[in-house]
Design a protein around this motif. Sequence first.
Motif, PDB file in Angstrom:
ATOM      1  N   ARG A   1     -36.094-109.741  26.850  1.00 58.59           N
ATOM      2  CA  ARG A   1     -35.755-110.910  27.690  1.00 58.59           C
ATOM      3  C   ARG A   1     -36.875-111.520  27.962  1.00 58.59           C
ATOM      4  N   ILE A   2     -37.020-112.919  27.690  1.00 62.57           N
ATOM      5  CA  ILE A   2     -38.077-113.707  28.443  1.00 62.57           C
ATOM      6  C   ILE A   2     -37.516-114.582  29.287  1.00 62.57           C
ATOM      7  N   ARG A   3     -38.020-114.587  30.420  1.00 68.21           N
ATOM      8  CA  ARG A   3     -37.664-115.329  31.749  1.00 68.21           C
ATOM      9  C   ARG A   3     -38.793-116.488  31.812  1.00 68.21           C
ATOM     10  N   PHE A   4     -38.569-117.647  31.535  1.00 67.51           N
ATOM     11  CA  PHE A   4     -39.350-118.857  31.600  1.00 67.51           C
ATOM     12  C   PHE A   4     -39.241-119.261  33.056  1.00 67.51           C
ATOM     13  N   SER A   5     -40.256-119.118  33.864  1.00 65.85           N
ATOM     14  CA  SER A   5     -40.318-119.476  35.141  1.00 65.85           C
ATOM     15  C   SER A   5     -40.278-121.235  35.196  1.00 65.85           C
ATOM     16  N   LEU A   6     -39.577-121.665  36.085  1.00 60.55           N
ATOM     17  CA  LEU A   6     -39.286-123.318  36.160  1.00 60.55           C
ATOM     18  C   LEU A   6     -39.547-123.362  37.658  1.00 60.55           C
ATOM     19  N   MET A   7     -40.091-124.640  37.916  1.00 65.25           N
ATOM     20  CA  MET A   7     -39.944-125.439  38.920  1.00 65.25           C
ATOM     21  C   MET A   7     -40.153-126.933  38.871  1.00 65.25           C
ATOM     22  N   PRO A   8     -39.786-127.696  39.987  1.00 67.72           N
ATOM     23  CA  PRO A   8     -40.105-129.231  39.624  1.00 67.72           C
ATOM     24  C   PRO A   8     -41.533-129.471  39.296  1.00 67.72           C
ATOM     25  N   PRO A   9     -41.693-130.372  38.343  1.00 68.12           N
ATOM     26  CA  PRO A   9     -43.012-130.466  37.891  1.00 68.12           C
ATOM     27  C   PRO A   9     -44.085-131.156  38.946  1.00 68.12           C
ATOM     28  N   ALA A  10     -43.533-131.537  39.886  1.00 72.94           N
ATOM     29  CA  ALA A  10     -44.406-132.081  40.984  1.00 72.94           C
ATOM     30  C   ALA A  10     -44.935-130.918  41.882  1.00 72.94           C
ATOM     31  N   ASP A  11     -44.191-129.864  41.924  1.00 69.94           N
ATOM     32  CA  ASP A  11     -44.691-128.731  42.737  1.00 69.94           C
ATOM     33  C   ASP A  11     -45.623-127.915  41.704  1.00 69.94           C
ATOM     34  N   ALA A  12     -44.943-127.786  40.444  1.00 69.82           N
ATOM     35  CA  ALA A  12     -46.017-127.197  39.395  1.00 69.82           C
ATOM     36  C   ALA A  12     -47.423-127.799  39.221  1.00 69.82           C
ATOM     37  N   LYS A  13     -47.476-128.998  39.258  1.00 64.80           N
ATOM     38  CA  LYS A  13     -48.633-129.693  39.479  1.00 64.80           C
ATOM     39  C   LYS A  13     -49.787-129.263  40.330  1.00 64.80           C
ATOM     40  N   VAL A  14     -49.135-128.852  41.423  1.00 64.94           N
ATOM     41  CA  VAL A  14     -50.105-128.277  42.646  1.00 64.94           C
ATOM     42  C   VAL A  14     -50.223-126.814  42.615  1.00 64.94           C
ATOM     43  N   LEU A  15     -49.181-126.286  42.397  1.00 66.55           N
ATOM     44  CA  LEU A  15     -48.951-124.585  42.652  1.00 66.55           C
ATOM     45  C   LEU A  15     -49.328-123.869  41.337  1.00 66.55           C
ATOM     46  N   ASP A  16     -48.930-124.224  40.211  1.00 66.41           N
ATOM     47  CA  ASP A  16     -49.012-123.519  38.983  1.00 66.41           C
ATOM     48  C   ASP A  16     -50.139-123.821  38.126  1.00 66.41           C
TER      49      ASP A  16
END
Length: 352
Positions: free
Chosen positions: A201-216
């Motif tokens: 099982r692969i769990r792709f982590s997702l969040m709004p791109p605006a958050d990901a741009k800063v945090l991921d």
Amino acid sequence: MAELLDIRRIYLEPAAADLPRGREVLARWPEATLVEVESHQRIPELFGDETNVRRWVRIKQEALVLGVKKTMTARPNGRSADFIAPSTANGCAMACAYCYVPRHKGYSNPITVFANIERVVSYLRKHALRQGGKPEPNECDRDAWVYDIGENSDCSVDARISDNVRDLVELFRELPNAKASFATKHVNRDLLGWEPRGRTRIRFSLMPPADAKVLDIRTSPVPERIAAIDDFVAAGYEVHVNFSPVVVRDGWLDDWRELLDRLDAGIGPEAKKQLAAEVIFLTHNRALHEVNLGWHPRAEDLIWRPDLQQVKRSQNGDLNVRYRTGAKGSYVRALTDLIAERTPYLRVRYAF
């Protein structure tokens, strides 16, 4: 891959170089400088040196640790997985601002690869077979015992360094009563040829791109992760999504609505039929907050919010912060209601 990994220095436990997997890893970077160390756990150049904060990303890109896993345990878990498997790696080349690993590994946490993969595989095979059949369904899985194989690393990145992850996927492919599981923020299409037969099982982590741009930091873009879901389902993986961490800020629900709509439009019926989600709201840490201020203070504007958070001392004595009791419950309900509205087929395995 050069942007993510450009290995120039390998910190090496000598025993790892005597093992086939260790020799394979060393052969991938023949020009790297080798630095022998007594233990992969405490390397003076990496651990406890606060000046490393200024070289945070560079260390992740250029340094690799090669060691031997000493202790074999499968810890009971019970939420995302039934058991946490012995790790075949820890640390990460990516640099997510909320990651808990730096709290335990010092001011830099490049990837450590464990070379004694045969011992890990043997241990897991025996452990899984001792469990027998799963007596009843739980939130981890209906039929199989689930083993998280990537608690302290990202397996999709680890697979670019060694064949450890592939060996585990192939192990679980043959186990009748167990499956592997890991969360990832990196799209590695090399995994598509591994024939997991539904046992990973692969769990792709997702969040709004605006958050990901800063945090991921240094991760695959969120649209790329969504675009990969159908391909991984077609390749024989079970694919879930991991909404984590959920960050509360002005306009957060509107951005989650947009993300759910993008997910719905970006995957096909086969993916939707088997999709499930984990929802985990942000927990932050005071020590990590201080570290982040040294290399990425902009992230702290999002995830260090004393006006919204309360302090909770963890079992190991760390001071963690999470959204305030009462308010957090309303946040969780708001997001799970939104999931039911925008993606009604998406089963929420748990949310907290």
